[in-house]
Design a protein around this motif. Structure first.
Motif, PDB file in Angstrom:
ATOM      1  N   ALA A 127      99.163 -17.673 -96.736  1.00  0.00           N
ATOM      2  CA  ALA A 127      98.655 -17.179 -95.725  1.00  0.00           C
ATOM      3  C   ALA A 127      97.126 -16.671 -95.275  1.00  0.00           C
ATOM      4  O   ALA A 127      95.951 -16.944 -96.543  1.00  0.00           O
ATOM      5  CB  ALA A 127      98.808 -15.822 -94.653  1.00  0.00           C
ATOM      6  N   GLN A 129      95.617 -14.867 -93.338  1.00  0.00           N
ATOM      7  CA  GLN A 129      95.626 -13.208 -93.102  1.00  0.00           C
ATOM      8  C   GLN A 129      96.601 -12.494 -94.550  1.00  0.00           C
ATOM      9  O   GLN A 129      97.613 -12.683 -94.773  1.00  0.00           O
ATOM     10  CB  GLN A 129      95.599 -12.941 -92.187  1.00  0.00           C
ATOM     11  CG  GLN A 129      95.017 -13.619 -90.833  1.00  0.00           C
ATOM     12  CD  GLN A 129      95.776 -14.923 -90.669  1.00  0.00           C
ATOM     13  OE1 GLN A 129      96.991 -14.999 -90.853  1.00  0.00           O
ATOM     14  NE2 GLN A 129      94.506 -15.486 -89.732  1.00  0.00           N
ATOM     15  N   ASP A 131      98.468  -9.839 -94.216  1.00  0.00           N
ATOM     16  CA  ASP A 131      99.287  -9.112 -93.417  1.00  0.00           C
ATOM     17  C   ASP A 131     100.641  -9.992 -93.202  1.00  0.00           C
ATOM     18  O   ASP A 131     101.008  -9.944 -92.676  1.00  0.00           O
ATOM     19  CB  ASP A 131      99.273  -8.126 -92.668  1.00  0.00           C
ATOM     20  CG  ASP A 131      98.490  -8.465 -91.552  1.00  0.00           C
ATOM     21  OD1 ASP A 131      97.649  -9.802 -91.312  1.00  0.00           O
ATOM     22  OD2 ASP A 131      98.239  -8.230 -90.327  1.00  0.00           O
ATOM     23  N   VAL A 132     100.433 -11.784 -93.401  1.00  0.00           N
ATOM     24  CA  VAL A 132     100.787 -12.502 -93.120  1.00  0.00           C
ATOM     25  C   VAL A 132     102.232 -13.177 -94.221  1.00  0.00           C
ATOM     26  O   VAL A 132     100.930 -13.447 -95.305  1.00  0.00           O
ATOM     27  CB  VAL A 132      99.906 -13.953 -92.052  1.00  0.00           C
ATOM     28  CG1 VAL A 132     100.834 -14.627 -91.863  1.00  0.00           C
ATOM     29  CG2 VAL A 132      99.993 -13.365 -90.885  1.00  0.00           C
ATOM     30  N   GLN A 134     104.008 -16.419 -94.796  1.00  0.00           N
ATOM     31  CA  GLN A 134     104.405 -17.738 -94.606  1.00  0.00           C
ATOM     32  C   GLN A 134     105.900 -18.670 -95.807  1.00  0.00           C
ATOM     33  O   GLN A 134     105.291 -18.874 -96.609  1.00  0.00           O
ATOM     34  CB  GLN A 134     102.863 -18.732 -94.473  1.00  0.00           C
ATOM     35  CG  GLN A 134     102.341 -18.204 -92.994  1.00  0.00           C
ATOM     36  CD  GLN A 134     101.110 -18.920 -93.852  1.00  0.00           C
ATOM     37  OE1 GLN A 134     100.920 -19.074 -92.268  1.00  0.00           O
ATOM     38  NE2 GLN A 134     100.660 -20.045 -94.436  1.00  0.00           N
ATOM     39  N   THR A 473     107.153 -17.513 -90.413  1.00  0.00           N
ATOM     40  CA  THR A 473     105.492 -17.097 -90.527  1.00  0.00           C
ATOM     41  C   THR A 473     105.961 -15.867 -89.682  1.00  0.00           C
ATOM     42  O   THR A 473     106.385 -15.573 -88.234  1.00  0.00           O
ATOM     43  CB  THR A 473     104.699 -17.501 -90.156  1.00  0.00           C
ATOM     44  OG1 THR A 473     103.150 -16.949 -90.077  1.00  0.00           O
ATOM     45  CG2 THR A 473     104.285 -17.925 -88.575  1.00  0.00           C
ATOM     46  N   GLN A 474     105.623 -14.576 -90.621  1.00  0.00           N
ATOM     47  CA  GLN A 474     106.050 -13.425 -89.848  1.00  0.00           C
ATOM     48  C   GLN A 474     104.572 -12.565 -90.412  1.00  0.00           C
ATOM     49  O   GLN A 474     103.822 -12.490 -91.520  1.00  0.00           O
ATOM     50  CB  GLN A 474     106.959 -12.840 -90.480  1.00  0.00           C
ATOM     51  CG  GLN A 474     107.232 -12.552 -92.156  1.00  0.00           C
ATOM     52  CD  GLN A 474     108.599 -11.727 -92.519  1.00  0.00           C
ATOM     53  OE1 GLN A 474     109.095 -12.259 -91.981  1.00  0.00           O
ATOM     54  NE2 GLN A 474     108.712 -11.066 -93.334  1.00  0.00           N
ATOM     55  N   ALA A 475     104.300 -11.750 -89.871  1.00  0.00           N
ATOM     56  CA  ALA A 475     103.385 -10.840 -89.929  1.00  0.00           C
ATOM     57  C   ALA A 475     103.811  -9.105 -89.738  1.00  0.00           C
ATOM     58  O   ALA A 475     104.574  -9.497 -89.550  1.00  0.00           O
ATOM     59  CB  ALA A 475     101.804 -10.989 -88.504  1.00  0.00           C
ATOM     60  N   ARG A 477     103.600  -5.248 -88.867  1.00  0.00           N
ATOM     61  CA  ARG A 477     103.264  -5.216 -87.355  1.00  0.00           C
ATOM     62  C   ARG A 477     103.870  -3.348 -87.536  1.00  0.00           C
ATOM     63  O   ARG A 477     104.942  -3.515 -87.782  1.00  0.00           O
ATOM     64  CB  ARG A 477     103.446  -5.587 -85.792  1.00  0.00           C
ATOM     65  CG  ARG A 477     102.760  -6.756 -85.703  1.00  0.00           C
ATOM     66  CD  ARG A 477     100.770  -6.881 -85.585  1.00  0.00           C
ATOM     67  NE  ARG A 477     100.958  -7.920 -85.394  1.00  0.00           N
ATOM     68  CZ  ARG A 477      99.696  -8.756 -86.166  1.00  0.00           C
ATOM     69  NH1 ARG A 477      99.679  -8.351 -87.759  1.00  0.00           N
ATOM     70  NH2 ARG A 477      98.810  -9.316 -85.529  1.00  0.00           N
TER      71      ARG A 477
END
Length: 477
Positions: A127, A129, A131-132, A134, A473-475, A477
């Motif tokens: 990814a 970022q 904190d992501v 994929q 894909t996830q961040a 949070r």
């Protein structure tokens, strides 16, 4: 004894809802030996409902468990091989040894795909970022509609069935009405191995009616077809109209290139066996023999000697090495091809005539000096006839090998390493085997290009068309 064959829907063997049936004929005797249930729309709707319902649970059954069940089916098939071979020979005509080999080969195919069930790997995509995450995974596409021909009644079903089940799909198989008994025994092995109800459904009936109903149906996600190029094009177009995935294994007209430095004895022996296996009713059968000038007559003599040693007869008789054709239409077509070629200047080396008496027999036939104008030189002669022309130079042979719109299989024999490497680059086909016959293995791709279709039904790539990619894909949070 030959069993009457019923439909297999939602885990139950059952007659057609309207009681319809079709005759099954022994091609060696022309006698009606049994009946097969003829599915109507009510039967297809029941199969669609069953496959759709079963998909919800089969898709989440672990690949390990799916593979274990499949391997149990493979073992049952091996245990029952002699019984199944007798059924296949009665309905299809091929010698018992070939029918038994097909059954055992099917068990190997099941084992291969059982292993592939655990190798449908995804991946993590780096990814941008920190904190992501994929993730790409592969998921079963859904309900499969598979359409299979009569020439290899088990082999043509087992590739589609095994790939679908390994991927986590459920399936409706439209089996061949001419040869229904052996595919039914294949399905019985899976059922007895513990495949849940609805995962596998087997129907027979009027081919056009079934395909025209199943392919557009919203519950069907993928099509797999083996058969002629004209029918395949029609079904592929129909699938395209409804955005259905499709695998098409269609007709061929395989060239054989034999160069002057080849081992002629090996080439003649291997190609004679390959050409006349299953009475020549094989999509990858070597058919157009292109032989270099210097060894043309010598090779034909060796090849013809191998052909004359074949023993034609009822596949149930000991010693039979070539059986009848599947029906009278096929025999009539081969006779017309041979007569046309001879009228245009081809010479009969051996064979050339239909059999006498009962049964759809046609002599294993070798024709030399076949002119380019002969129909058989450009139209696939699906039967026991081998066609010969000579060539002088490499480019001439390759140009002829590539001339037709077909591109399924090709064969070549040569010792020159540079020439062998060039063949792999220049011959246009999905499968090329050089200096041996190495086609049709479960672990190797099986499919064509051009008008011979697209997709593969062997090798690690075969399961891919039963899977769809899913990107998540996830961040954090």
């Amino acid at each position: 004894m030959y069993p009457d064959v019923m439909l297999f829907v939602n885990g139950q063997w059952q007659p057609a809802a309207d009681g319809g049936s079709l005759d099954v004929v022994n091609p060696a005797t022309e006698e009606v030996i049994g009946q097969v249930a003829r599915a109507g729309q009510a039967d297809l709707d029941k199969a669609l409902d069953a496959a759709s319902t079963a998909f919800a649970t089969w898709r989440i059954t672990s690949p390990l468990e799916r593979g274990k069940t499949m391997r149990r089916a493979a073992e049952l098939l091996r245990e029952r091989a002699d019984h199944i071979a007798g059924i296949m020979t009665r309905e299809q005509g091929k010698p018992l040894a070939q029918a038994r080999a097909e059954t055992l080969g099917a068990a190997d195919t099941i084992d291969w795909f059982a292993g592939e069930a655990q190798r449908t790997y995804g991946q993590l995509v780096p990814a941008r970022q920190p904190d992501v995450q994929q993730q790409v995974s592969k998921r079963p596409v859904g309900v499969v509609a598979a359409f299979t021909p009569w020439n290899f009644p088990i082999n043509q079903v087992v590739r589609k069935l095994s790939a679908a089940l390994a991927a986590g799909c459920t399936i409706i198989v439209k089996g061949p009405e001419e040869t229904p008994g052996s595919p039914a025994e294949l399905v019985r092995a899976f059922a007895d191995a513990g495949v849940p109800a609805g995962v596998i459904n087997l129907v027979y009936g009027v081919p056009a009616d079934i395909s025209e109903y199943l392919i557009p149906h919203p519950k069907v996600a993928k099509i797999s077809f083996t058969g002629s190029t004209p029918v395949g094009k029609h079904l592929a177009a129909l699938a395209g109209q409804h955005m259905k995935r499709a695998t098409m294994e269609l007709g061929g007209h395989a060239p054989v290139l034999v160069f002057e430095d080849a081992d002629l004895d090996v080439a003649a022996r291997e190609m004679a066996l390959a050409k006349f296996r299953n009475a020549g009713q094989v999509c990858i059968a070597p058919t157009r023999f292109l032989i270099q000038d210097a060894v043309y007559d010598t090779f034909i003599d060796k090849f013809a000697a191998e052909v004359r040693a074949l023993r034609q007869g009822d596949g149930l008789d000991e010693g039979t090495t070539i059986g009848p054709m599947i029906h009278g239409r096929g025999r009539d077509n081969i006779e017309a091809f041979v007569n046309d070629a001879v009228e245009k200047g081809a010479q009969v080396v051996t064979g050339g005539k239909r059999g006498e008496g009962k049964g759809f027999f046609f002599e294993p036939t070798v024709l030399k000096d076949v002119p380019a104008s002969a129909r058989a030189w450009s139209e696939e002669p699906f039967g026991p006839v081998a066609l010969f022309q000579s060539f002088s130079e490499y480019d001439e042979a390759v140009a002829e090998a590539n001339r037709l719109p077909f591109g399924l299989a090709a064969y070549a024999y040569a010792r020159d390493h540079r020439l062998v490497a060039a063949l792999g680059r220049d011959v246009e086909c999905g499968m090329l085997t050089i200096n041996h016959n190495g086609l049709g293995l479960p672990e190797a791709p099986f499919g064509g290009i051009k008008d011979s279709g697209y997709g593969t039904e062997g090798g690690s790539e075969a399961i891919e068309s039963y899977l769809e990619l899913r990107y998540v894909t996830q961040a954090a949070r």
